[in-house]
Design an enzyme around this catalytic site. Sequence first.
Site, PDB file in Angstrom:
ATOM      1  N   ASP A   1       0.921  -1.136  -0.188  1.00 42.09           N
ATOM      2  CA  ASP A   1       0.238  -0.039  -0.001  1.00 42.09           C
ATOM      3  C   ASP A   1       0.756   1.251  -0.161  1.00 42.09           C
ATOM      4  OD1 ASP A   1      -2.235   2.017   0.267  1.00 42.09           O
ATOM      5  OD2 ASP A   1      -1.901   1.756   2.447  1.00 42.09           O
TER       6      ASP A   1
ATOM      7  N   GLY B   1       1.377   4.874   0.055  1.00 44.06           N
ATOM      8  CA  GLY B   1       0.751   6.129   0.358  1.00 44.06           C
ATOM      9  C   GLY B   1       1.548   7.206   0.193  1.00 44.06           C
TER      10      GLY B   1
ATOM     11  N   ASN C   1       3.510   7.344   3.895  1.00 41.29           N
ATOM     12  CA  ASN C   1       4.043   5.925   4.241  1.00 41.29           C
ATOM     13  C   ASN C   1       3.878   4.661   3.275  1.00 41.29           C
ATOM     14  OD1 ASN C   1       5.307   6.529   6.694  1.00 41.29           O
ATOM     15  ND2 ASN C   1       3.169   6.590   7.524  1.00 41.29           N
TER      16      ASN C   1
ATOM     17  N   ASP D   1      -6.480   3.274  -2.940  1.00 44.38           N
ATOM     18  CA  ASP D   1      -6.731   2.915  -1.489  1.00 44.38           C
ATOM     19  C   ASP D   1      -8.031   2.968  -0.944  1.00 44.38           C
ATOM     20  OD1 ASP D   1      -6.564   5.651  -1.770  1.00 44.38           O
ATOM     21  OD2 ASP D   1      -5.378   5.889   0.132  1.00 44.38           O
ATOM     22  N   ARG D   2      -8.928   3.702  -1.336  1.00 47.98           N
ATOM     23  CA  ARG D   2     -10.061   3.987  -1.054  1.00 47.98           C
ATOM     24  C   ARG D   2     -11.166   2.926  -1.395  1.00 47.98           C
ATOM     25  NH1 ARG D   2     -12.096   9.905  -2.598  1.00 47.98           N
ATOM     26  NH2 ARG D   2     -13.576   9.657  -1.062  1.00 47.98           N
TER      27      ARG D   2
ATOM     28  N   ASP E   1     -10.350   6.999   7.060  1.00 45.09           N
ATOM     29  CA  ASP E   1      -8.731   6.690   7.185  1.00 45.09           C
ATOM     30  C   ASP E   1      -8.019   7.901   7.264  1.00 45.09           C
ATOM     31  OD1 ASP E   1      -6.220   5.727   6.136  1.00 45.09           O
ATOM     32  OD2 ASP E   1      -6.734   5.107   4.387  1.00 45.09           O
TER      33      ASP E   1
ATOM     34  N   THR F   1      -0.107  28.386  25.021  1.00 40.59           N
ATOM     35  CA  THR F   1       0.012  28.412  23.687  1.00 40.59           C
ATOM     36  C   THR F   1       0.100  26.919  23.007  1.00 40.59           C
ATOM     37  OG1 THR F   1       0.805  30.542  23.299  1.00 40.59           O
ATOM     38  CG2 THR F   1       0.811  28.948  21.374  1.00 40.59           C
TER      39      THR F   1
END
Length: 278
Positions: free
Chosen positions: A21, A23, A26, A124-125, A144, A199
Amino acid sequence: RPPLRRRDELLTPMGLLLALDVGNTNTVLGFFEGDVLVKTARLTTVRERTADEHALFLRAVIEGKGRRVDEVDDVIVSSVVPPQDFPIRAACRDLFGIDPLFVAPGVKTGMKILYDHPAEVGADRIVNAVAAVVAHGAPCIVVDFGTATTFDVVTASGDYLGGVICPGPGISADALFSRAARLSRVDVHRPERVVGKNTAQSIQSGLFWGVVAQAEGLVARIRAELGEPRMKVVATGGLAPLFAAASPDLAVVDADLTLRGLKILHDRNADARPPRRA
């Protein structure tokens, strides 16, 4: 370089299927022995990586997991980084003698894609949607948490309806820190309270609870739009466990959803694929 093997010479009972996979941030690898996911690994995606570098990395990962290169009988790839498709294909040919199966238009998914232009949907979807239906049932929403936070919707009849794409937590943080000169970079983690007293705490709250609120709000709107108030939600991606722990809407986490989806798609296409050679 080993000769490319015929498809009917592959898939020995004890051989490994390598699922990749790829991406934007990664690259996740999974090794299946039969239906069992036996090993996983996560690498940083490098857009300039060459075929030789891929081959070296793949060999190192496989041997580092205690397996041998010649145990890999087939490879399936889901990629959202087109410049890396050719180097990965070349590396698989050189290292395994295999022309990998890429999830792309023409691959049998068993799922009707209702997008206006189906080819626009990221590989991937689709993989996630297929896996979610098999593992968790339909209708469902897959959330995801990756480079982008995506919401993919599957109807009660098992069709891919569409979804939502939002900037991921990392992108949001980078934009905030790069455009606001007086804000210092902080890590994304769950703060003790929503209201920050300084902050750094305020930034952490915005980055964390902002993503959780976004997910809960979009899930509620999708359910209302489809008239499915109990529509199941499946969370996945590298940051899913972090955010899922803070919301009952994200209680179902499937960390290996994409890898298991790749295995499903490989099985659905194994018999139909002709022998492939260089």
